[in-house]
Design a protein around this motif. Structure first.
Motif, mmCIF file in Angstrom:
data_model
loop_
_atom_site.group_PDB
_atom_site.id
_atom_site.type_symbol
_atom_site.label_atom_id
_atom_site.label_comp_id
_atom_site.label_asym_id
_atom_site.label_seq_id
_atom_site.Cartn_x
_atom_site.Cartn_y
_atom_site.Cartn_z
ATOM 1 N N ALA A 1 0.822 -1.206 0.000
ATOM 2 C CA ALA A 1 0.000 0.000 0.000
ATOM 3 C C ALA A 1 0.857 1.257 0.000
ATOM 4 O O ALA A 1 0.582 2.218 -0.724
ATOM 5 N N PHE A 2 1.921 1.275 0.799
ATOM 6 C CA PHE A 2 2.727 2.495 0.910
ATOM 7 C C PHE A 2 3.745 2.618 -0.225
ATOM 8 O O PHE A 2 4.135 3.740 -0.570
ATOM 9 N N ALA A 3 4.158 1.522 -0.833
ATOM 10 C CA ALA A 3 4.952 1.636 -2.055
ATOM 11 C C ALA A 3 4.098 2.248 -3.159
ATOM 12 O O ALA A 3 4.558 3.102 -3.931
ATOM 13 N N LEU A 4 2.836 1.829 -3.233
ATOM 14 C CA LEU A 4 1.906 2.416 -4.193
ATOM 15 C C LEU A 4 1.623 3.877 -3.836
ATOM 16 O O LEU A 4 1.572 4.745 -4.724
ATOM 17 N N LEU A 5 1.464 4.167 -2.540
ATOM 18 C CA LEU A 5 1.232 5.544 -2.098
ATOM 19 C C LEU A 5 2.372 6.458 -2.537
ATOM 20 O O LEU A 5 2.136 7.582 -3.002
ATOM 21 N N SER A 6 3.611 6.004 -2.403
ATOM 22 C CA SER A 6 4.757 6.811 -2.814
ATOM 23 C C SER A 6 4.671 7.149 -4.298
ATOM 24 O O SER A 6 4.910 8.299 -4.701
ATOM 25 N N LYS A 7 4.318 6.170 -5.114
ATOM 26 C CA LYS A 7 4.196 6.411 -6.554
ATOM 27 C C LYS A 7 3.095 7.421 -6.851
ATOM 28 O O LYS A 7 3.272 8.342 -7.660
ATOM 29 N N LEU A 8 1.947 7.270 -6.184
ATOM 30 C CA LEU A 8 0.830 8.180 -6.424
ATOM 31 C C LEU A 8 1.163 9.591 -5.961
ATOM 32 O O LEU A 8 0.778 10.572 -6.611
ATOM 33 N N CYS A 9 1.881 9.713 -4.849
ATOM 34 C CA CYS A 9 2.297 11.037 -4.383
ATOM 35 C C CYS A 9 3.225 11.690 -5.399
ATOM 36 O O CYS A 9 3.101 12.886 -5.698
ATOM 37 N N ALA A 10 4.166 10.910 -5.926
ATOM 38 C CA ALA A 10 5.103 11.453 -6.907
ATOM 39 C C ALA A 10 4.391 11.895 -8.177
ATOM 40 O O ALA A 10 4.820 12.860 -8.839
ATOM 41 N N GLU A 11 3.305 11.225 -8.529
ATOM 42 C CA GLU A 11 2.547 11.564 -9.728
ATOM 43 C C GLU A 11 1.556 12.695 -9.483
ATOM 44 O O GLU A 11 0.913 13.174 -10.423
ATOM 45 N N GLY A 12 1.405 13.112 -8.227
ATOM 46 C CA GLY A 12 0.467 14.178 -7.904
ATOM 47 C C GLY A 12 -0.971 13.737 -7.850
ATOM 48 O O GLY A 12 -1.883 14.569 -7.936
ATOM 49 N N THR A 13 -1.204 12.423 -7.698
ATOM 50 C CA THR A 13 -2.572 11.885 -7.634
ATOM 51 C C THR A 13 -2.757 11.021 -6.394
ATOM 52 O O THR A 13 -3.173 9.864 -6.497
ATOM 53 N N PRO A 14 -2.455 11.555 -5.209
ATOM 54 C CA PRO A 14 -2.558 10.731 -4.000
ATOM 55 C C PRO A 14 -4.004 10.471 -3.612
ATOM 56 O O PRO A 14 -4.907 11.207 -4.019
ATOM 57 N N PRO A 15 -4.238 9.442 -2.817
ATOM 58 C CA PRO A 15 -5.577 9.207 -2.277
ATOM 59 C C PRO A 15 -5.915 10.214 -1.194
ATOM 60 O O PRO A 15 -5.090 11.070 -0.836
ATOM 61 N N ALA A 16 -7.139 10.111 -0.655
ATOM 62 C CA ALA A 16 -7.548 11.013 0.415
ATOM 63 C C ALA A 16 -6.742 10.791 1.685
ATOM 64 O O ALA A 16 -6.547 11.708 2.492
ATOM 65 N N GLY A 17 -6.269 9.578 1.880
ATOM 66 C CA GLY A 17 -5.497 9.233 3.060
ATOM 67 C C GLY A 17 -5.015 7.808 2.953
ATOM 68 O O GLY A 17 -5.350 7.088 1.996
ATOM 69 N N ALA A 18 -4.240 7.383 3.943
ATOM 70 C CA ALA A 18 -3.729 6.019 3.966
ATOM 71 C C ALA A 18 -3.553 5.583 5.409
ATOM 72 O O ALA A 18 -3.250 6.404 6.287
ATOM 73 N N PHE A 19 -3.767 4.293 5.652
ATOM 74 C CA PHE A 19 -3.499 3.774 6.995
ATOM 75 C C PHE A 19 -2.883 2.393 6.903
ATOM 76 O O PHE A 19 -2.987 1.704 5.881
ATOM 77 N N ALA A 20 -2.210 2.008 7.978
ATOM 78 C CA ALA A 20 -1.503 0.733 8.023
ATOM 79 C C ALA A 20 -1.662 0.103 9.393
ATOM 80 O O ALA A 20 -1.552 0.777 10.417
ATOM 81 N N PHE A 21 -1.898 -1.207 9.395
ATOM 82 C CA PHE A 21 -1.972 -2.004 10.615
ATOM 83 C C PHE A 21 -0.698 -2.842 10.721
ATOM 84 O O PHE A 21 -0.371 -3.609 9.807
ATOM 85 N N SER A 22 0.027 -2.705 11.828
ATOM 86 C CA SER A 22 1.255 -3.480 12.064
ATOM 87 C C SER A 22 2.117 -3.557 10.811
ATOM 88 O O SER A 22 2.445 -4.631 10.315
ATOM 89 N N PRO A 23 2.520 -2.405 10.260
ATOM 90 C CA PRO A 23 3.171 -2.403 8.950
ATOM 91 C C PRO A 23 4.574 -2.999 8.954
ATOM 92 O O PRO A 23 5.346 -2.835 9.904
ATOM 93 N N TRP A 24 4.894 -3.663 7.843
ATOM 94 C CA TRP A 24 6.246 -4.150 7.554
ATOM 95 C C TRP A 24 6.787 -3.268 6.437
ATOM 96 O O TRP A 24 6.610 -3.540 5.252
ATOM 97 N N PHE A 25 7.447 -2.189 6.820
ATOM 98 C CA PHE A 25 7.912 -1.189 5.867
ATOM 99 C C PHE A 25 9.357 -1.381 5.451
ATOM 100 O O PHE A 25 9.799 -0.785 4.475
ATOM 101 N N ASP A 26 10.125 -2.155 6.221
ATOM 102 C CA ASP A 26 11.558 -2.285 5.961
ATOM 103 C C ASP A 26 11.929 -3.764 5.879
ATOM 104 O O ASP A 26 12.091 -4.433 6.889
ATOM 105 N N LEU A 27 12.099 -4.258 4.666
ATOM 106 C CA LEU A 27 12.417 -5.668 4.468
ATOM 107 C C LEU A 27 13.890 -5.971 4.709
ATOM 108 O O LEU A 27 14.302 -7.136 4.670
#
Length: 307
Positions: free
Chosen positions: A153-179
């Motif tokens: 979700a947040f990898a996709l969020l980063s792409k959408l932010c860079a394109e200037g088309t972000p969603p209204a918001g984003a949330f994460a439950f117990s996220p695994w952000f750093d592999l």
């Protein structure tokens, strides 16, 4: 921490954690998740899940009551990139749909090791594009995920932010952000975590990465940029091995000027939100997520660049 949560956490520590620590076959984890959902969890009363096809991927459109028109939460399920499905997460997501009075769209994505990185992320991107093609507007969508699904979700969020088309918001439950496994809590909480074994995290990541660099921002969004990021809610347990993934993301997004709400829950297990109906903390966390969804879908668009 509730008595029921204490009992469930003890059971996880005594029985589930040792089993997960020894698993080597992805099929075993898939079976565990499916059986746990089937035996222990139930969808919210009055909820309906309809099958969808989004860019060739099976998905569920989950509703309860009368949702707001043209708005949806798009949620990517967890499961270490190797397990889970919209069905395993239906009980949790149906409760979220009921509490937030919104449609929840739960896509499937190709699982590792049969389909390694970046297959899952490409599926997530294709699903988003399919929804936009169907008439959804980014400002009427909320992006979310739990555990490994939060990385998607947040990898996709980063792409959408860079394109200037972000969603209204984003949330994460117990996220695994750093592999890469670099978060200090992977080691610091190894004994305290009632479910996950920290020493297995690199091996679990390799089922998905299969030699690809773990610090690729598309795999580990902790390394990704988030220009013009919308409001974000992060929920994690204080004692889980992934807690610092959420703390580091909060710091990163705040430094970029984004509005971030971080919730640290004491004692509960990883992705406890899935345990709606078993422990009261799950319902409480889902209520907070529902309030966040309602707020960002009804508020004027707000981005970290001040626009």
């Amino acid at each position: 921490m509730s008595l029921r949560a204490r009992i469930v956490t003890l059971g996880l520590r005594l029985f589930t954690k040792p089993r997960l620590a020894k698993m080597t076959d992805p099929a075993d984890l898939r079976d565990v998740m499916e059986r746990f959902t089937r035996i222990a969890l139930r969808p919210a009363p009055g909820s309906v899940a309809m099958p969808l096809d989004l860019a060739g991927r099976a998905a569920l459109s989950i509703r309860a009551g009368v949702p707001r028109d043209g708005a949806a939460v798009v949620h990517f399920h967890g499961g270490v990139f190797i397990a889970g499905s919209p069905q395993t997460h239906l009980p949790m997501l149906s409760r979220l749909a009921k509490l937030a009075r919104v449609t929840v769209i739960a896509p499937s994505y190709r699982l590792a090791p049969e389909h390694p990185f970046p297959a899952a992320l490409r599926d997530a991107e294709a699903v988003w594009e399919a929804l936009i093609a169907q008439g959804y507007r980014p400002e009427n969508l909320v992006l979310s995920g739990d555990s490994a699904g939060a990385a998607l979700a947040f990898a996709l969020l980063s792409k959408l932010c860079a394109e200037g088309t972000p969603p209204a918001g984003a949330f994460a439950f117990s996220p695994w952000f750093d592999l890469t496994g670099a978060s200090p809590s992977v080691r610091a909480n190894a004994a305290a975590d009632p479910m996950l074994a920290g020493h297995r995290l690199p091996e679990a990541a390799q089922f998905y990465l299969q030699g690809h660099p773990a610090d690729d921002p598309e795999a580990s969004p902790i390394f990704a940029p988030f220009p013009g990021c919308p409001p974000v809610l992060l929920q994690t347990a204080e004692t889980e091995i992934l807690s610092d993934d959420a703390l580091r993301m909060e710091e990163k997004l705040r430094h970029a000027g984004a509005e971030v709400l971080l919730q640290l829950w004491p004692g509960v297990p990883h992705a406890w939100q899935m345990m709606d109906g078993l422990i009261p903390e799950a319902r409480e966390a889902l209520r907070d997520a529902a309030r966040f969804v309602t707020r960002v879908l009804t508020a004027p668009p707000q981005r970290s660049d001040g626009s």
